[in-house]
Design a protein around this motif. Structure first.
Motif, PDB file in Angstrom:
ATOM      1  N   HIS A 218       0.795  -0.670   0.165  1.00  0.00           N
ATOM      2  CA  HIS A 218       0.422  -0.139   0.153  1.00  0.00           C
ATOM      3  C   HIS A 218       0.743   1.361   0.249  1.00  0.00           C
ATOM      4  N   LEU A 253      -1.345   8.200 -15.715  1.00  0.00           N
ATOM      5  CA  LEU A 253      -1.898   7.727 -14.677  1.00  0.00           C
ATOM      6  C   LEU A 253      -1.929   9.094 -13.842  1.00  0.00           C
ATOM      7  N   THR A 259       1.700   7.643  -8.023  1.00  0.00           N
ATOM      8  CA  THR A 259       0.553   7.036  -7.301  1.00  0.00           C
ATOM      9  C   THR A 259      -0.157   5.731  -6.713  1.00  0.00           C
ATOM     10  N   VAL A 261      -1.269   2.689  -5.446  1.00  0.00           N
ATOM     11  CA  VAL A 261      -2.091   1.255  -5.459  1.00  0.00           C
ATOM     12  C   VAL A 261      -2.635   0.815  -5.009  1.00  0.00           C
ATOM     13  N   LYS A 262      -2.791   1.004  -3.659  1.00  0.00           N
ATOM     14  CA  LYS A 262      -3.599   0.945  -2.812  1.00  0.00           C
ATOM     15  C   LYS A 262      -3.369  -0.657  -1.468  1.00  0.00           C
ATOM     16  N   ARG A 267      -5.881  -1.140  -7.271  1.00  0.00           N
ATOM     17  CA  ARG A 267      -6.103   0.268  -7.313  1.00  0.00           C
ATOM     18  C   ARG A 267      -6.108  -0.370  -9.116  1.00  0.00           C
ATOM     19  N   LEU A 268      -5.043  -1.285  -9.652  1.00  0.00           N
ATOM     20  CA  LEU A 268      -4.547  -2.275 -10.787  1.00  0.00           C
ATOM     21  C   LEU A 268      -5.649  -3.277 -11.113  1.00  0.00           C
ATOM     22  N   ARG A 273      -0.429  -5.482 -12.069  1.00  0.00           N
ATOM     23  CA  ARG A 273       0.443  -5.651 -11.226  1.00  0.00           C
ATOM     24  C   ARG A 273       1.563  -6.792 -11.564  1.00  0.00           C
TER      25      ARG A 273
END
Length: 343
Positions: A218, A253, A259, A261-262, A267-268, A273
């Protein structure tokens, strides 16, 4: 509570586990309470016996008796604290023993970080990797799955595909090559240098591994890639993204490399990924790149982008990819069917 599908089963499991934890905590509290009760009763009983003996038998003067009582009352908290510490120590002994056994095992299997015969601590892969008479079994007393007398050769700076049905040991062989698993017998040689505990650390530094299920933190794309090489410059990050065919979508992005990606890269998409993880692996500039079913869970479009990345790396490093898809073999210079090698 009305539950449907698997909820009732999982709810029952949760209640069972919660009850077990609660019962364990209750048992501990009961034991501590019993110990405190026994200690309190014994302390007061001993005090009564002491007073009786002092007055009736020893005829201790009243002033001396009061002095002894004061001294005894001052000692009781110290004795109580000591008793609590002893109880705590005995309660921690099983955990201490488990940690001690773990440390002994860790020390036994500790990697030796020594320089090799070239004096620079680096293993160079320029010719081939040889597996000579490799034998391995997960259960030493069970022959249900084992590798016996495996002999294969993987050429350097080529792309080698390892194929075979599920359960033939493709991932196991790769784990043996990387040193994650230790063969029961046999030897692995990199350019005629035998891999052993004295150079295993340096060999692993030369290997990049991309599993089927990748993990992203994250954090930003930049920091996820820097995990592979913390001191990398921005131009190295961009180069690794280009090699992984990830540069274009990252730059589109809103925040680019920054960015977030969580958790686990939610998020991808799956293909994105996978390509970020590939860039994280490539930034280390490994001599050996291993792709373990890296495209098995991807759609055709994302799979094509991963193989586009592999084609860019062809001839630049040694590549091993594990696959069960026949259409991917066109990217391979050599195909090893483990079913033909494992006895």
């Amino acid at each position: 509570m009305t539950l449907t599908c698997a909820e009732e089963r999982e709810y029952s499991n949760f209640k069972k586990i919660s009850s077990e934890v609660a019962n364990s905590q209750t048992d501990v509290m009961n034991q501590n309470s019993r110990m405190r009760l026994i200690y309190g009763v014994l302390t007061n009983l001993m005090l009564c016996i002491f007073l009786f003996l002092s007055i009736k038998i020893l005829n201790v003067p009243l002033a001396s008796l009061f002095l002894l009582i004061v001294i005894f009352s001052r000692l009781i908290p110290k004795i109580s604290s000591f008793q609590g510490d002893i109880q705590h120590i005995f309660g921690m002994l099983p955990s201490f023993k488990a940690v001690e056994e773990l440390l002994i095992k860790a020390e036994k299997h500790r990697e030796e970080i020594n320089k090799n015969r070239n004096g620079n601590g680096v293993l160079n892969l320029e010719k081939q990797i040889k597996l000579n008479d490799i034998s391995f079994s997960y259960q030493k007393n069970d022959s249900s799955f084992s590798i016996k007398n495996l002999n294969i050769e993987i050429p350097a700076l080529k792309t080698t595909a390892v194929i075979g049905e599920s359960g033939t040991g493709k991932s196991t062989v790769v784990d043996i090559i990387t040193g994650i698993l230790k063969a029961d017998s046999g030897k692995i040689a990199v350019d005629d240098v035998i891999i052993d505990k004295t150079n295993l650390y340096h060999w692993r530094k030369a290997v990049g591994y991309l599993p089927q299920e990748v993990f992203l933190f994250h954090d930003t794309i930049r920091n996820n890639i820097l995990w592979g090489k913390p001191d990398a410059a921005d131009n190295e990050i961009i180069e690794s993204l280009k090699l992984a065919s990830a540069y274009d979508f990252v730059m589109k992005l809103p925040e680019g490399l920054d960015t977030v990606v969580k958790d686990r890269g939610l998020r991808l998409s799956g293909g994105e990924r996978q390509r970020i993880a590939l860039a994280r692996t490539l930034i280390r500039n490994p001599q050996l790149l291993i792709l373990d079913e890296a495209t098995s869970s991807l759609d055709k479009e994302n799979e094509a982008k991963i193989y586009e990345s592999i084609s860019k790396l062809h001839g630049k490093m040694t590549i091993i990819f594990i696959t069960h898809r026949q259409e991917t073999l066109k990217f391979a210079d050599k195909v090893i069917n483990l079913a033909e090698h494992i006895k």
